[in-house]
Design a protein around this motif. Structure first.
Motif, PDB file in Angstrom:
ATOM      1  N   PRO A  59      -4.383  -9.463 -10.341  1.00 37.81           N
ATOM      2  CA  PRO A  59      -4.292  -8.168  -9.704  1.00 37.81           C
ATOM      3  C   PRO A  59      -5.397  -7.287  -9.790  1.00 37.81           C
ATOM      4  O   PRO A  59      -5.835  -6.737 -10.689  1.00 37.81           O
ATOM      5  CB  PRO A  59      -3.048  -7.379 -10.150  1.00 37.81           C
ATOM      6  CG  PRO A  59      -2.302  -8.416 -10.804  1.00 37.81           C
ATOM      7  CD  PRO A  59      -2.983  -9.392 -11.375  1.00 37.81           C
ATOM      8  N   GLY A  60      -6.035  -6.716  -8.277  1.00 40.83           N
ATOM      9  CA  GLY A  60      -7.255  -6.135  -8.128  1.00 40.83           C
ATOM     10  C   GLY A  60      -6.971  -4.897  -7.399  1.00 40.83           C
ATOM     11  O   GLY A  60      -6.398  -5.139  -6.398  1.00 40.83           O
ATOM     12  N   THR A  82       0.829  -1.246   0.005  1.00 37.80           N
ATOM     13  CA  THR A  82       0.158  -0.039  -0.162  1.00 37.80           C
ATOM     14  C   THR A  82       0.776   1.301   0.093  1.00 37.80           C
ATOM     15  O   THR A  82       0.586   2.262  -0.505  1.00 37.80           O
ATOM     16  CB  THR A  82      -0.990  -0.156   1.350  1.00 37.80           C
ATOM     17  OG1 THR A  82      -1.724  -1.082   1.326  1.00 37.80           O
ATOM     18  CG2 THR A  82      -1.713   1.326   1.349  1.00 37.80           C
ATOM     19  N   ALA A  83       2.033   1.044   0.638  1.00 37.87           N
ATOM     20  CA  ALA A  83       2.937   2.479   0.534  1.00 37.87           C
ATOM     21  C   ALA A  83       3.342   2.732  -0.690  1.00 37.87           C
ATOM     22  O   ALA A  83       3.447   3.702  -1.153  1.00 37.87           O
ATOM     23  CB  ALA A  83       3.791   2.019   1.813  1.00 37.87           C
ATOM     24  N   GLN A  84       3.741   1.489  -1.334  1.00 37.89           N
ATOM     25  CA  GLN A  84       4.307   1.932  -2.465  1.00 37.89           C
ATOM     26  C   GLN A  84       3.212   2.211  -3.699  1.00 37.89           C
ATOM     27  O   GLN A  84       3.395   3.313  -4.480  1.00 37.89           O
ATOM     28  CB  GLN A  84       4.783   0.483  -3.162  1.00 37.89           C
ATOM     29  CG  GLN A  84       6.054  -0.025  -2.668  1.00 37.89           C
ATOM     30  CD  GLN A  84       6.516  -1.154  -3.461  1.00 37.89           C
ATOM     31  OE1 GLN A  84       5.918  -2.149  -3.156  1.00 37.89           O
ATOM     32  NE2 GLN A  84       7.592  -1.191  -4.138  1.00 37.89           N
ATOM     33  N   TYR A 128      -6.569   7.765  -1.506  1.00 40.58           N
ATOM     34  CA  TYR A 128      -5.694   6.645  -1.408  1.00 40.58           C
ATOM     35  C   TYR A 128      -6.143   5.513  -2.233  1.00 40.58           C
ATOM     36  O   TYR A 128      -7.053   5.011  -2.737  1.00 40.58           O
ATOM     37  CB  TYR A 128      -5.390   6.382  -0.043  1.00 40.58           C
ATOM     38  CG  TYR A 128      -6.468   5.675   0.717  1.00 40.58           C
ATOM     39  CD1 TYR A 128      -6.509   4.208   0.839  1.00 40.58           C
ATOM     40  CD2 TYR A 128      -7.504   6.657   1.611  1.00 40.58           C
ATOM     41  CE1 TYR A 128      -7.423   3.519   1.554  1.00 40.58           C
ATOM     42  CE2 TYR A 128      -8.344   5.759   2.160  1.00 40.58           C
ATOM     43  CZ  TYR A 128      -8.446   4.450   2.134  1.00 40.58           C
ATOM     44  OH  TYR A 128      -9.634   3.885   2.989  1.00 40.58           O
ATOM     45  N   MET A 129      -4.885   4.504  -2.173  1.00 38.25           N
ATOM     46  CA  MET A 129      -5.128   3.391  -2.958  1.00 38.25           C
ATOM     47  C   MET A 129      -4.466   1.993  -2.224  1.00 38.25           C
ATOM     48  O   MET A 129      -3.452   2.169  -1.359  1.00 38.25           O
ATOM     49  CB  MET A 129      -4.379   3.473  -4.240  1.00 38.25           C
ATOM     50  CG  MET A 129      -4.483   2.600  -5.388  1.00 38.25           C
ATOM     51  SD  MET A 129      -3.659   3.112  -6.740  1.00 38.25           S
ATOM     52  CE  MET A 129      -3.788   1.748  -7.907  1.00 38.25           C
ATOM     53  N   THR A 130      -5.251   0.992  -2.690  1.00 33.90           N
ATOM     54  CA  THR A 130      -4.593  -0.170  -1.950  1.00 33.90           C
ATOM     55  C   THR A 130      -5.056  -1.548  -2.902  1.00 33.90           C
ATOM     56  O   THR A 130      -5.818  -1.410  -3.817  1.00 33.90           O
ATOM     57  CB  THR A 130      -5.261  -0.512  -0.739  1.00 33.90           C
ATOM     58  OG1 THR A 130      -4.700  -1.554  -0.109  1.00 33.90           O
ATOM     59  CG2 THR A 130      -6.783  -0.917  -0.842  1.00 33.90           C
ATOM     60  N   GLN A 131      -4.092  -2.406  -2.831  1.00 29.59           N
ATOM     61  CA  GLN A 131      -4.432  -3.623  -3.606  1.00 29.59           C
ATOM     62  C   GLN A 131      -5.283  -4.607  -2.873  1.00 29.59           C
ATOM     63  O   GLN A 131      -5.076  -5.113  -1.763  1.00 29.59           O
ATOM     64  CB  GLN A 131      -3.090  -4.525  -3.722  1.00 29.59           C
ATOM     65  CG  GLN A 131      -3.256  -5.782  -5.050  1.00 29.59           C
ATOM     66  CD  GLN A 131      -1.925  -6.271  -5.530  1.00 29.59           C
ATOM     67  OE1 GLN A 131      -1.125  -5.847  -5.311  1.00 29.59           O
ATOM     68  NE2 GLN A 131      -2.296  -7.356  -6.505  1.00 29.59           N
TER      69      GLN A 131
END
Length: 488
Positions: free
Chosen positions: A418-419, A381-383, A409-412
């Motif tokens: 990959p979603g 998430t940091a990347q 913000y964004m997260t996998q």
């Protein structure tokens, strides 16, 4: 599995129906017309407390030449040699035919253990056929009805003593085998699922008819396991085969050739295509096989798009490369066409192979493993949020009706494929072009070429919980409450 049972007999005696009943699933295609089954299909069977491998075979024909029927017969004979026990099925309602007598003689010579089964044995109409079966000299026939499940107890009684004998042999061999010390190591939660013998890598090979799918799989296996030939549409079932390919356990599905939907009229072909589509759903990597002479036909594009929509890792393989003359020019043209016609798979591996000679199989193996690794890619998430800040600075989101969309913000959320989830304001107003900009950036910056990427915009309320509430002055609050306790 304690032993292997091969079901053999003339076409249309009910071999596939019994196979489906023993494995407990509708794996094999079943139809009234004879000759539906052409390849060998294996399955894990269960009968009472017995566990064994069952093989469904093509109907035995008297042809011995290189015709399609002759090649099918050779494949069935190979299954007879592989199996520990042969279940020879006849049609009790038809009775014993001259062909049955010929095959009974062959089985006596080629198989140590033969069980005779008189199928379609329900009702009095089958009595005469069951009595005739004694004349084959293969012992007492087991009266069966594969469709209704009758007579399976009698089959169990015949198999039980054989199973015990095979189990004893297996235990003796196990005691003689040396023990191996294997270091399993620590598991990483974010690492791809380990490929093991219990859970091999699932691969489906799809394409138009006569692209060379079965020939390619035979070349990988190193043996003529699947029926091949110049005729288009030989494969009907989605056949799975197990193989350790260069040390990697794999289950490879051979599927029926997929023609344009308008051309698929026959019920059997519809069933075959449906079986192939189901194989794509269960696969992890889909190899789309093209014919080098006519690559990227409309149907090829549809098949590749189907694999992408199903969220599978995709490898495009161009077959019959051994007969191509201008290879450099053709390869350049293929890469340009691939980029132009399949932008949703931009960066997916494109490999040239020859199923006939085996050239390019090492490149195909490497491409499959790479596609699988990318399909399992996980980004922290940091990347992701450092990357998102850079993307926003480079190209800010649009401002529909003068109100800019804020990406917070964004997260996998998942892998395989990959979603990703982006929390933002007004997700319904986000244009597709900006989503594509982010997806392409993810591909380039996190090395995820070709794999399907799912990007979801999720709304987050930016409403201030204190908005609209009356603002109270500190002095007024003190005056209202009083400076101290009231004197009595």
């Amino acid at each position: 599995m304690s032993f292997t049972l091969a079901i053999v007999g003339r076409p249309n005696v009910g071999k596939s129906t019994l196979f489906n009943r023993l494995v407990g699933k509708r794996l094999a295609l079943v139809d009234d017309q004879p000759g539906v089954t052409r390849d060998l299909r294996e399955g894990a069977a269960r009968l009472g407390d017995l566990r064994f491998t069952v093989i469904d075979t093509a109907g035995l024909e008297e042809a011995t030449d290189e015709s399609l029927q002759g090649r099918m017969r050779k494949l069935t004979e190979r299954a007879v040699d592989m199996a520990d026990v042969c279940l020879f099925m006849i049609d009790a309602r038809v009775g014993i035919t001259p062909t049955d007598e010929v095959f009974a003689e062959i089985l006596r010579k080629r198989s140590k253990h033969v069980i005779l089964a008189a199928n379609k044995g329900e009702g009095s109409a089958a009595d005469a056929g069951v009595l005739e079966a004694y004349g084959l000299g293969l012992g007492e026939p087991v009266r069966l009805s594969a469709e209704h499940g009758e007579g399976l107890n009698d089959l169990y009684s015949q198999l039980m003593p054989l199973a015990d004998a095979f189990e004893e042999k297996a235990k003796e061999a196990e005691n003689e085998a040396p023990e191996l010390d294997v270091d399993v190591g620590e598991e990483d939660e974010d690492a791809p699922r380990p490929i093991t013998d219990a859970k091999p890598l699932q691969i489906a090979v799809v394409g138009r008819p006569n692209a060379g799918k079965s020939t390619l799989i035979n070349q990988i296996l190193g043996e003529e396991r699947l029926l091949t030939g110049p005729e288009a549409g030989i494969t009907r079932d989605a056949i799975s085969v197990r193989r350790d390919w260069d040390g990697v356990p794999m289950r490879i599905f051979d599927t029926a050739g997929m023609r344009k939907k308008a051309k698929v009229q026959e019920k059997l072909e519809k069933m075959s295509v449906s079986d192939g589509l189901r194989a794509v759903e269960f696969a992890e990597v889909v190899v789309v096989l093209l014919d080098a002479a006519i690559p990227f036909e409309q149907q090829d594009l549809r098949i590749a798009d189907l694999a992408e929509r199903e969220g599978r890792a995709v490898v495009v393989a161009v077959n019959k490369w051994d007969i191509e003359e201008d290879r450099q020019g053709k390869l350049k043209m293929l890469r340009e066409e691939f980029t132009r016609l399949l932008p949703q798979l931009r960066g997916a591996p494109l490999v040239t192979v020859s199923a006939k000679t085996g050239r390019g199989l090492d490149r195909l193996h490497a491409a499959i493993l790479k596609a699988y690794a990318v399909w399992n890619r996980r980004v922290s998430t940091a990347q992701l949020n450092r990357w998102l800040a850079g993307m926003l600075e480079q190209h800010p989101p649009p401002a529909p009706q003068g109100r800019r969309i804020k990406l917070r913000y964004m997260t996998q959320a998942k892998t395989r494929p990959p979603g990703f989830v982006v929390m933002c304001s007004h997700p319904d107003k986000m244009p597709d072009s900006y989503s594509r900009y982010l997806v392409n950036g993810l591909r380039d910056d996190f090395d995820m070429p070709g794999t399907p990427i799912r990007l979801h915009m999720r709304g987050q309320s930016d409403k201030n919980p204190y908005k609209g509430k009356r603002k109270v002055n500190a002095g007024a609050l003190t005056k209202h409450l009083g400076k101290g306790p009231r004197k009595g």
